[in-house]
Every structure is written in C-alpha cells, then in structure tokens.
Design a protein around this motif. Structure first.
Motif, PDB file in Angstrom:
ATOM      1  N   THR A 126       0.842  -1.207   0.000  1.00  0.00           N
ATOM      2  CA  THR A 126       0.000   0.000   0.000  1.00  0.00           C
ATOM      3  C   THR A 126       0.871   1.249   0.000  1.00  0.00           C
ATOM      4  O   THR A 126       0.673   2.164  -0.818  1.00  0.00           O
ATOM      5  CB  THR A 126      -0.920   0.019   1.247  1.00  0.00           C
ATOM      6  OG1 THR A 126      -1.623  -1.209   1.308  1.00  0.00           O
ATOM      7  CG2 THR A 126      -1.896   1.167   1.220  1.00  0.00           C
TER       8      THR A 126
ATOM      9  N   GLU B 157       9.942   3.106   6.808  1.00  0.00           N
ATOM     10  CA  GLU B 157       9.672   1.694   7.098  1.00  0.00           C
ATOM     11  C   GLU B 157      10.521   1.240   8.291  1.00  0.00           C
ATOM     12  O   GLU B 157      11.713   1.513   8.345  1.00  0.00           O
ATOM     13  CB  GLU B 157       9.967   0.852   5.838  1.00  0.00           C
ATOM     14  CG  GLU B 157      10.045  -0.644   6.040  1.00  0.00           C
ATOM     15  CD  GLU B 157       8.805  -1.274   6.652  1.00  0.00           C
ATOM     16  OE1 GLU B 157       7.699  -1.048   6.141  1.00  0.00           O
ATOM     17  OE2 GLU B 157       8.953  -1.995   7.668  1.00  0.00           O
ATOM     18  N   ALA B 158       9.882   0.518   9.221  1.00  0.00           N
ATOM     19  CA  ALA B 158      10.590   0.080  10.433  1.00  0.00           C
ATOM     20  C   ALA B 158      11.605  -1.036  10.140  1.00  0.00           C
ATOM     21  O   ALA B 158      12.647  -1.118  10.781  1.00  0.00           O
ATOM     22  CB  ALA B 158       9.567  -0.401  11.458  1.00  0.00           C
TER      23      ALA B 158
ATOM     24  N   VAL C 111       8.245   4.845  13.465  1.00  0.00           N
ATOM     25  CA  VAL C 111       7.542   6.030  13.972  1.00  0.00           C
ATOM     26  C   VAL C 111       6.984   5.717  15.357  1.00  0.00           C
ATOM     27  O   VAL C 111       6.362   4.666  15.564  1.00  0.00           O
ATOM     28  CB  VAL C 111       6.419   6.449  12.998  1.00  0.00           C
ATOM     29  CG1 VAL C 111       5.647   7.641  13.546  1.00  0.00           C
ATOM     30  CG2 VAL C 111       7.009   6.770  11.641  1.00  0.00           C
TER      31      VAL C 111
ATOM     32  N   PRO D 242      -3.265 -11.507   3.916  1.00  0.00           N
ATOM     33  CA  PRO D 242      -4.610 -10.942   3.783  1.00  0.00           C
ATOM     34  C   PRO D 242      -4.748 -10.107   2.512  1.00  0.00           C
ATOM     35  O   PRO D 242      -4.685  -8.888   2.535  1.00  0.00           O
ATOM     36  CB  PRO D 242      -4.729 -10.058   5.029  1.00  0.00           C
ATOM     37  CG  PRO D 242      -3.328  -9.660   5.345  1.00  0.00           C
ATOM     38  CD  PRO D 242      -2.430 -10.755   4.855  1.00  0.00           C
TER      39      PRO D 242
ATOM     40  N   LEU E  35       1.385  -8.379  -7.695  1.00  0.00           N
ATOM     41  CA  LEU E  35       1.752  -7.306  -8.610  1.00  0.00           C
ATOM     42  C   LEU E  35       1.710  -6.008  -7.836  1.00  0.00           C
ATOM     43  O   LEU E  35       0.771  -5.773  -7.076  1.00  0.00           O
ATOM     44  CB  LEU E  35       0.696  -7.292  -9.723  1.00  0.00           C
ATOM     45  CG  LEU E  35       0.834  -6.329 -10.864  1.00  0.00           C
ATOM     46  CD1 LEU E  35       2.068  -6.663 -11.690  1.00  0.00           C
ATOM     47  CD2 LEU E  35      -0.398  -6.446 -11.764  1.00  0.00           C
TER      48      LEU E  35
HETATM   49  P1  NAD Z   1       1.700  -4.450   5.358  1.00  0.00           P
HETATM   50  O1  NAD Z   1       1.333  -5.095   6.623  1.00  0.00           O
HETATM   51  O2  NAD Z   1       2.042  -5.295   4.183  1.00  0.00           O
HETATM   52  O3  NAD Z   1       2.955  -3.474   5.586  1.00  0.00           O
HETATM   53  C1  NAD Z   1       3.005  -2.552   6.651  1.00  0.00           C
HETATM   54  C2  NAD Z   1       4.456  -2.120   6.891  1.00  0.00           C
HETATM   55  O4  NAD Z   1       4.453  -1.096   7.873  1.00  0.00           O
HETATM   56  C3  NAD Z   1       5.325  -3.254   7.432  1.00  0.00           C
HETATM   57  O5  NAD Z   1       6.426  -3.449   6.553  1.00  0.00           O
HETATM   58  C4  NAD Z   1       5.758  -2.754   8.812  1.00  0.00           C
HETATM   59  O6  NAD Z   1       7.093  -3.095   9.129  1.00  0.00           O
HETATM   60  C5  NAD Z   1       5.619  -1.232   8.674  1.00  0.00           C
HETATM   61  N1  NAD Z   1       5.378  -0.551   9.967  1.00  0.00           N
HETATM   62  C6  NAD Z   1       4.523  -0.916  10.953  1.00  0.00           C
HETATM   63  N2  NAD Z   1       4.573  -0.033  11.983  1.00  0.00           N
HETATM   64  C7  NAD Z   1       5.476   0.917  11.635  1.00  0.00           C
HETATM   65  C8  NAD Z   1       5.945   2.102  12.284  1.00  0.00           C
HETATM   66  N3  NAD Z   1       5.512   2.488  13.470  1.00  0.00           N
HETATM   67  N4  NAD Z   1       6.871   2.847  11.639  1.00  0.00           N
HETATM   68  C9  NAD Z   1       7.326   2.483  10.425  1.00  0.00           C
HETATM   69  N5  NAD Z   1       6.904   1.387   9.773  1.00  0.00           N
HETATM   70  C10 NAD Z   1       5.990   0.608  10.350  1.00  0.00           C
HETATM   71  O7  NAD Z   1       0.513  -3.426   5.023  1.00  0.00           O
HETATM   72  P2  NAD Z   1      -0.177  -3.028   3.627  1.00  0.00           P
HETATM   73  O8  NAD Z   1       0.823  -2.543   2.639  1.00  0.00           O
HETATM   74  O9  NAD Z   1      -1.289  -2.120   3.974  1.00  0.00           O
HETATM   75  O10 NAD Z   1      -0.761  -4.394   3.091  1.00  0.00           O
HETATM   76  C11 NAD Z   1      -1.764  -5.125   3.825  1.00  0.00           C
HETATM   77  C12 NAD Z   1      -2.053  -6.424   3.087  1.00  0.00           C
HETATM   78  O11 NAD Z   1      -2.661  -6.148   1.835  1.00  0.00           O
HETATM   79  C13 NAD Z   1      -0.804  -7.232   2.793  1.00  0.00           C
HETATM   80  O12 NAD Z   1      -1.083  -8.587   2.934  1.00  0.00           O
HETATM   81  C14 NAD Z   1      -0.514  -6.924   1.355  1.00  0.00           C
HETATM   82  O13 NAD Z   1       0.165  -7.979   0.690  1.00  0.00           O
HETATM   83  C15 NAD Z   1      -1.892  -6.680   0.780  1.00  0.00           C
HETATM   84  N6  NAD Z   1      -1.811  -5.711  -0.331  1.00  0.00           N
HETATM   85  C16 NAD Z   1      -1.373  -6.172  -1.546  1.00  0.00           C
HETATM   86  C17 NAD Z   1      -1.265  -5.278  -2.608  1.00  0.00           C
HETATM   87  C18 NAD Z   1      -0.749  -5.766  -3.939  1.00  0.00           C
HETATM   88  O14 NAD Z   1      -0.577  -6.971  -4.093  1.00  0.00           O
HETATM   89  N7  NAD Z   1      -0.511  -4.904  -4.902  1.00  0.00           N
HETATM   90  C19 NAD Z   1      -1.570  -3.912  -2.440  1.00  0.00           C
HETATM   91  C20 NAD Z   1      -1.999  -3.482  -1.168  1.00  0.00           C
HETATM   92  C21 NAD Z   1      -2.117  -4.393  -0.130  1.00  0.00           C
END
Ligand code: NAD
Length: 494
Positions: free
Chosen positions: A203, A236-237, A270, A355, A431
């Motif tokens: 995202t 990113e953490a 953060v 998810p 993707l």
């Molecule tokens: P995610 O859980 O994949 O990633 C969140 C990231 O935030 C992690 O890498 C984590 O280390 C980081 N993070 C957490 N707390 C933090 C902090 N305090 N400071 C800095 N960084 C921090 O979240 P998402 O990207 O929203 O995705 C959610 C789900 O939806 C995932 O399973 C993903 O694969 C799926 N998704 C897929 C697609 C795609 O395939 N194109 C697109 C969007 C979402």
C-alpha cells in the motif's frame, strides 16, 4: 460492425433489466452475509440465492475495487469508476436478496442474531435492530493498524476507503496551495511539501509511486514553483520495503525509487505523531538508536491491518478463539473455530495466506460452491426420503424396480455432491505498481519474478488490473479515466 455494436448495447440493456426475481421460500435457512468487500461479493456473485433467505449487511452499499484506490488519491482515476453498486450485483440474482446499509456492531453467538445499527444522515440519529441468522458469513475486513501510537488517528490519512482517497487528494492540493500562499517562510514551504508515507508494504509503496508520478506528470508542470521542495519520503521500520517480495524485486523497487527521487528511510520506526512532525526511532548502521523529528505536510499511514471491534467481541465469546490474536481462527472449510454455523472470509479470517484481495475473492467463491452443494445435498436427501416411502408403498415389481433405480441414481448424485474438498488457495501472483510506468510482479504460472519497466510492463499492469475489474462498467470507466489523464493531465483542483 453496426450489428455488433447493437448486440453489445442490447446485451448491456438486457443486463440492466434482468428477469423478475422471485421471493425466496421463508421455510429455507436464513444466510446472513456481513460486508461488501472482496470475500462477501465473490460469494454473492456465485451463490444460488434461491436456496436460502439471503440478507446482506454492510455500511457500504457498493463494492470497492481496492487495487486501484492509490490511483484515486491523485485524481488519475475518479473514485466512482472503481465503485460497483451492490444493488447492481443483487439485481442479477434469481431470488431476492435483502440488503441493509448498516454496521454490524455485535454478533451474539448464543442467540444467533447480529445487532446492526444505521447511522443515518437523513434521520440524524442512529437506528438499532437485530437480524437473526441460521448461517452467518463474516466478511467485514480489518481496520487500520495504529499500534496505539499517539497522534496517528488525529493527524494522518489512511488508505482503505473511498473517503480516505478523497481526503488525501484534497490534502495534497491543500499542502501545495498553502505552500504557494504569500509570504510563507522557506522552512514552512519545505514542511508543507514534504509528503511522508509510513509503512513500506504494497500500500505504502504503490501510493508513494503514484504520488511521485503526479508530481512528475502534472504538478511540477502546472506549478513549477514547488519543484525544488516537493518531496516524497517512505518510512519503514524493517530493513527493507516489500518484505513479501523476493530480494531481486525489492532491489528493483529501491533503485527505481532512487531514480524517481523518492527517499526510503528503512529501520525507522515512527513512535509519535503531532500535527506537523513525526518522531521516529532510527537504528543507525552501528546498531545504536537515535530519535529524529521529521516535519511533514501530508502523512499517509499504511502499516497494515488490525482486528475490528465486532470481530474481537465475537472472539471473546468463543473459548476456541482464546489463542487467536490477529483475527478469527477458521478450519479448512473456513468455519470459525468454536462454531458450527459461522464462516469467515477475507482479512478478518486467519488462514495460512496473506490478507490479500486475491485470497478473499477465492475464499468467497469457495463458500458459494460449498453452500450451493449443501443446498443440493439437502434437496437430494429429501428426495431420497420421499422415494424410500414410495418404495415401501409400491404394489408391483415394476414400480418397485423403477423407484429402486431412481434411489440408486440419487445416491450416486449425493456421493458426487458430497465430494467437495477443503479450501485451497491457488496463488496467481502478486503485482505492485511502483511508479514511473514500472511494476514488480511475481507470477506463479511463469514461476518467476518480473521486475521491469517501460511500455510493455505498464500495459501489462494496466491490462491485468482492467481484467480484474468486477464489471464491464468499471472497466470502461477506468479505461476512460486513464485516457483522459493522458490527454488532459490530472485534475489539480481541490
Ligand atoms: P503491510 O502489513 O504489508 O505493511 C506494513 C508495513 O508497515 C510493514 O512493513 C511494517 O514493518 C511497517 N510498519 C509498521 N509499523 C510501523 C511504524 N511504526 N513505523 C514504520 N513502519 C511501520 O501493510 P499493507 O501494505 O497495507 O498491506 C496489507 C495487506 O494487503 C498485505 O497482505 C498486502 O500484501 C496486501 N496488499 C497487496 C497489494 C498488492 O498486491 N498490490 C496492495 C496493497 C495491499
């Protein structure tokens, strides 16, 4: 050609006016479906609604094609192009499906009812009522994880719903126009034009890429004064972004971001958010930690999913869910552990898979197959009962043999329908669009990673998303938006 256009127009017209629906049989079981996201809608699309009394409850009366939501934040795609009214989907079903635009606030497992409430703007108050169920499917998704970090809810934008994308779109232009206001100090201009994205999952990465595209394609052309100060930072953490992708794709994404001049701040967690700054703990190369204050104009928070209160409440009613933290534990048929008549799909269910929309969609389709089969099995069992009564009443050998043959035929059918196996996810690939007309993909049927840019990848990415759009209507609207943006640029009004 004219004939073809006529036939297409007629078939679309025909779809808009399906045959009359019939009322379902009130003696049949009531199947309540919560949510109108990927899981619930793919279930509805494939479900034979004539077998149950189907009731759908969701605070959103539309399905949202979430993979293209990041494009709505910059106006590349208009949000209505990726919304499909739930009424359009329900209208196509053979038997009527009831829809209540409301939020499920509590699931009472003992009483087999869902408490729902409708926060109506017209009535100006909240209506509460109950919906009883024989079978329940929970597809309510998840909410944004904030980990209780101070200031996140108050000051940042999320990226889950249409309103989030609209807020971001307004906020980007608000930052730009405010930075251009007369007599702003250079520091304030820099702060306002600093766009910070927290979370390096798909995202965060897709949004950062789209935002930088917006700047490169349109903003810096219309408002050249912002050129030196507009900046996107991804925080990113963990030590790298996109942890679910291979090292090759991560490296490609990081080098593309470098070329695009998007800063990636890894190992930066953060800890606190105020209205103008984020405070982050940075892990230095020597392993020591330091605190840093980063000013921002726009803050987009994309750190993944958290369990919704309605789901957490149900988990607290079920001893079998005591060890579950991230959502509803389900068995291989997606039945919620500790229940017999509740199933969960999508981001609120805990399975062995990430998810994603793809998983939720396949889970919904699986449940439709399961429920259609269960109804068929019921019908055959009732027919078998009638036939065995008939057999005992049969007077002649001929009658007895005829009924016996029919029984054998029904038993064969029953064995076939009962053969439905547990849910199995078939991964088609992942993707992610990373900006600058580039995408990263791991495509399972090609058994490999594709990390590339240029027109071909761009077209591949776009055609993949277009083909995934739920309806032809959405496909046309999205394609028109892309063409519009190519011809006229994005709309930079607030
Ligand atoms: P995610 O859980 O994949 O990633 C969140 C990231 O935030 C992690 O890498 C984590 O280390 C980081 N993070 C957490 N707390 C933090 C902090 N305090 N400071 C800095 N960084 C921090 O979240 P998402 O990207 O929203 O995705 C959610 C789900 O939806 C995932 O399973 C993903 O694969 C799926 N998704 C897929 C697609 C795609 O395939 N194109 C697109 C969007 C979402």
């Amino acid at each position: 050609a004219l004939g073809l256009i006529g036939a297409t127009a007629y078939s679309i017209y025909d779809l808009r006016h399906p045959e009359e629906q019939y009322e379902p049989d009130p003696t049949k079981k009531t199947l309540v479906i919560l949510g109108t996201g990927w899981g619930s809608v793919s279930l509805l699309k494939k479900l034979d609604t004539e077998n149950y009394n189907v009731v759908v409850v969701s605070p959103r009366n539309y399905f949202l094609f979430t993979p293209l939501l990041p494009s709505c934040t910059t106006g590349l795609i208009e949000h209505r192009s990726i919304m499909e009214p739930i009424r359009n989907i329900l209208r196509q079903k053979k038997a009527t499906v009831k829809f209540y635009e409301a939020e499920a606030t509590k699931i009472d497992y003992e009483k087999r009812v869902v408490l729902i409430s409708d926060d109506s703007e017209i009535k100006g108050d909240i209506s509460h009522t109950e919906v009883p169920f024989d079978m329940l499917v929970i597809g309510v998704g998840a909410e944004n994880a904030t980990f209780g970090i101070q200031g996140v809810r108050e000051h940042s934008c999320f990226l889950k719903e249409v309103t989030d994308a609209q807020n971001i779109r307004k906020r980007i232009m608000d930052c730009v126009e405010t930075a251009m206001f007369k007599d702003q100090t250079p520091d304030e201009v820099k702060r306002l034009l600093h766009m910070v994205v927290v979370g390096g999952g798909p995202t965060g990465v897709e949004f950062a890429g789209e935002l930088q595209d917006f700047f490169n394609d349109d903003l810096k052309k219309w408002i050249p004064e912002i050129q030196d100060n507009f900046h996107v930072t991804l925080v990113e953490a963990l030590p790298n972004v996109l942890p679910m992708f291979s090292k090759q794709l991560i490296d490609y994404t990081e080098s593309t971001f470098k070329e695009e001049e998007i800063t990636i701040r890894t190992k930066t967690m953060v800890k606190k958010v105020t209205d103008k700054y984020i405070e982050a703990e940075v892990t230095n190369p020597d392993g020591s930690k330091s605190l840093e204050t980063i000013p921002y104009g726009l803050l987009v928070w994309a750190t993944g999913n958290a369990v919704r209160p309605v789901v957490r409440d149900l988990m607290s009613q079920l001893p079998a869910q005591a060890n579950s933290r991230r959502g509803l534990a389900v068995n291989e048929y997606l039945v919620v552990n500790g229940t017999e008549n509740i199933w969960a799909v999508g981001d609120c269910a805990i399975t062995n898979y990430a998810p994603t929309a793809q998983v939720a969609g396949q889970e919904g389709a699986f449940l439709a197959r399961l429920f259609n089969t269960m109804a068929k099995t019921d019908t055959i069992e009732k027919e078998l009962q009638t036939l065995s009564n008939e057999q005992s009443l049969a007077k002649t050998d001929e009658d007895r043999n005829r009924v016996f043959d029919e029984i054998r035929e029904r038993q064969k059918q029953l064995r076939r329908t009962k053969q439905i196996g547990p849910f199995q996810y078939s991964h088609q690939g992942s993707l992610a669009y990373i900006g600058k007309e580039r995408a990263v993909a791991d495509i399972s049927w090609l058994s490999g990673n594709i990390a590339s840019g240029g027109t071909l990848t761009y077209l591949f990415w776009r055609s993949a998303y277009l083909s995934m759009c739920f309806s032809s209507r959405n496909r046309v609207l999205v394609a028109v938006d892309w063409i519009k943006a190519r011809l006229f640029g994005r709309d930079v009004s607030r």
